[in-house]
Design an enzyme around this catalytic site. Structure first.
Site, PDB file in Angstrom:
ATOM      1  N   ALA A 254       0.821  -1.204   0.000  1.00 60.55           N
ATOM      2  CA  ALA A 254       0.000   0.000   0.000  1.00 60.55           C
ATOM      3  C   ALA A 254       0.858   1.257   0.000  1.00 60.55           C
ATOM      4  CB  ALA A 254      -0.919   0.005   1.222  1.00 60.55           C
ATOM      5  N   CYS A 262       3.410   3.255 -18.533  1.00 59.69           N
ATOM      6  CA  CYS A 262       2.773   1.989 -18.942  1.00 59.69           C
ATOM      7  C   CYS A 262       1.459   1.721 -18.214  1.00 59.69           C
ATOM      8  CB  CYS A 262       3.751   0.832 -18.723  1.00 59.69           C
ATOM      9  SG  CYS A 262       5.155   0.832 -19.848  1.00 59.69           S
TER      10      CYS A 262
END
Length: 451
Positions: A254, A262
């Site tokens: 997280a 990309c």
């Protein structure tokens, strides 16, 4: 084999150098004169660990050269299309203009019987368009060979890939596969798995892989928001989840979220493709993944304001990191620079430092102050924000850093630091999805929390 690589950006430069290191005779073609000049000297025009050494070796050896002249592709057996397919300026779909232009130019010069291989990440159906362009010649073969490179580990990913995927169809399939096998003979001999599939599958594989990785990242970040609301710790939660072999720990960390050239564009392109084909569940899913990722940046700025008493206006803030991830100088869609810019727009006086991306960031964001040395950037800071988890930032000594700042406030948006060791030195540490760490009692009583 004699090989041409069209487009010498991140993908093309690495691919060309890798093929040359295998013993092939490779020419890289690019329209950017300054890029070609640098690459011809064995110098990488961007930072990628290990690439410059590989370029220097293969150009000196004579197996790799670069040119702006498309006619130099005429002697090649295989041509790899590695040009960029950025997000369209008018929507979330991919801009195929560069790819189509390169294919049209290659069509003029490629010799009969040579194989044209796409590596760029494209929407499903693109091969049909390119096939129609090449069909005007009638003597060229076409295949698709998606790339799976990660910036920061692109050289390793090329030399020791997880898999090779060939998209090939029709009467040309057998010959195309044979030629690709010859290109990748050293990798196949080393046991790298090879998958042969149809064109549509090959076109979708890279986008599907990136969409899954983005989903894992956004999922754990959504759980982080829930942890904040519930008083839980997302770091411990993700560690426990990652020990389940069905889930795995990778991409379950997280923090500030993903960026770069990309993942963001690929999930938006996939969303557009799903919508155009009527697959609304995937369209909505990709929209949610994208939204969660964007919201992490706003959450970080809000938390920064909370740490400073409700507002960042007029405050000195140091942002550690400009690149979208460690081990690259790429700032495209960088979460770090997005947060830094939001802080500036909220009135903060922002200083940014990064080991490799300073020049790129300064050219794009001249309104900010930049420092090449982290300790210089910390001088006088009222809040320190870790936004890119470079090793040298993670190794900072909290005691040394504490002597430089005005206030010992730390926002670790990557949950990458040892928060307890920083708190022990008088720092108040906050993160996304983790309980805040304040100075230990002894530090608060006997040591200053600011200097």
């Amino acid at each position: 084999m004699r090989i041409s690589v069209i487009g010498c950006g991140y993908l093309g430069a690495v691919h060309a150098a890798t093929l040359a290191s295998m013993g092939h005779d490779v020419v890289g073609i690019d329209t950017d004169e300054s890029k070609v000049r640098l690459l011809s000297r064995g110098v990488a025009p961007f930072y990628e660990p290990g690439l410059e050494e590989l370029l220097a070796h293969t150009t000196a050896q004579g197996t790799l050269r670069f040119s702006r002249d498309f006619s130099e592709t005429s002697g090649a057996d295989v041509h790899f299309l590695c040009v960029g397919t950025p997000q369209s300026k008018t929507g979330d779909g991919a801009d195929l203009g560069y790819l189509l232009a390169a294919t049209q130019e290659l069509r003029r010069h490629a010799r009969a019987g040579s194989l044209v291989v796409g590596k760029s990440t494209v929407p499903v159906g693109t091969v049909d368009v390119l096939g129609d362009l090449l069909a005007e010649r009638g003597d060229l073969l076409l295949a698709w060979n998606p790339e799976f490179l990660r910036q920061g580990t692109a050289v390793k990913d090329s030399l020791v890939p997880d898999r090779l995927v060939y998209g090939a169809e029709g009467p040309q399939e057998k010959r195309a596969v044979e030629m690709l096998d010859a290109v990748y003979a050293p990798l196949l001999g080393a046991g790298v798995p090879r998958i042969v599939c149809n064109f549509a599958t090959a076109e979708l594989i890279k986008s599907a892989a990136n969409a899954y990785l983005a989903t894992k990242l956004s999922f754990i970040n959504a759980m982080g928001e829930l942890c904040d609301a519930a008083g839980a710790d997302v770091v411990a939660l993700s560690e426990a989840m990652g020990l389940d072999p069905r889930i795995g720990a990778r991409y379950l960390h997280a923090g500030l979220g993903f960026g770069g050239g990309c993942l963001p564009k690929d999930i938006r392109s996939l969303r557009t493709q799903a919508g155009s084909l009527g697959v609304t569940a995937l369209e909505d899913w990709m929209g949610s993944v994208d939204t969660i990722n964007r919201e992490q940046r706003a959450r970080s700025v809000s938390l920064a304001a909370d740490l400073l008493g409700g507002s960042v206006a007029g405050r000195q803030v140091t942002v550690l990191g400009a690149a979208f991830k460690p081990d690259t100088d790429d700032i495209r869609d960088s979460p770090a620079m997005d947060v830094a810019m939001r802080l500036v727009e909220a009135g903060a006086h922002v200083t940014v430092t990064d080991p490799k991306a300073i020049n790129n960031a300064w050219l794009r964001f001249p309104q900010m102050r930049f420092e090449t040395k982290p300790l210089a950037a910390l001088d006088g800071a009222e809040l320190v924000v870790l936004a890119t988890e470079w090793d040298e930032f993670c190794r900072l000594d909290p005691a040394v850093a504490g002597k430089l700042v005005r206030r010992r406030l730390l926002l670790d948006t990557r949950n990458a630091l040892d928060a307890d060791s920083w708190a022990a030195e008088g720092w108040t540490v906050a993160g996304l999805g983790v309980p805040g760490r304040r100075p230990r009692a002894r530090a608060a009583a006997g040591q200053p929390t600011s200097v």
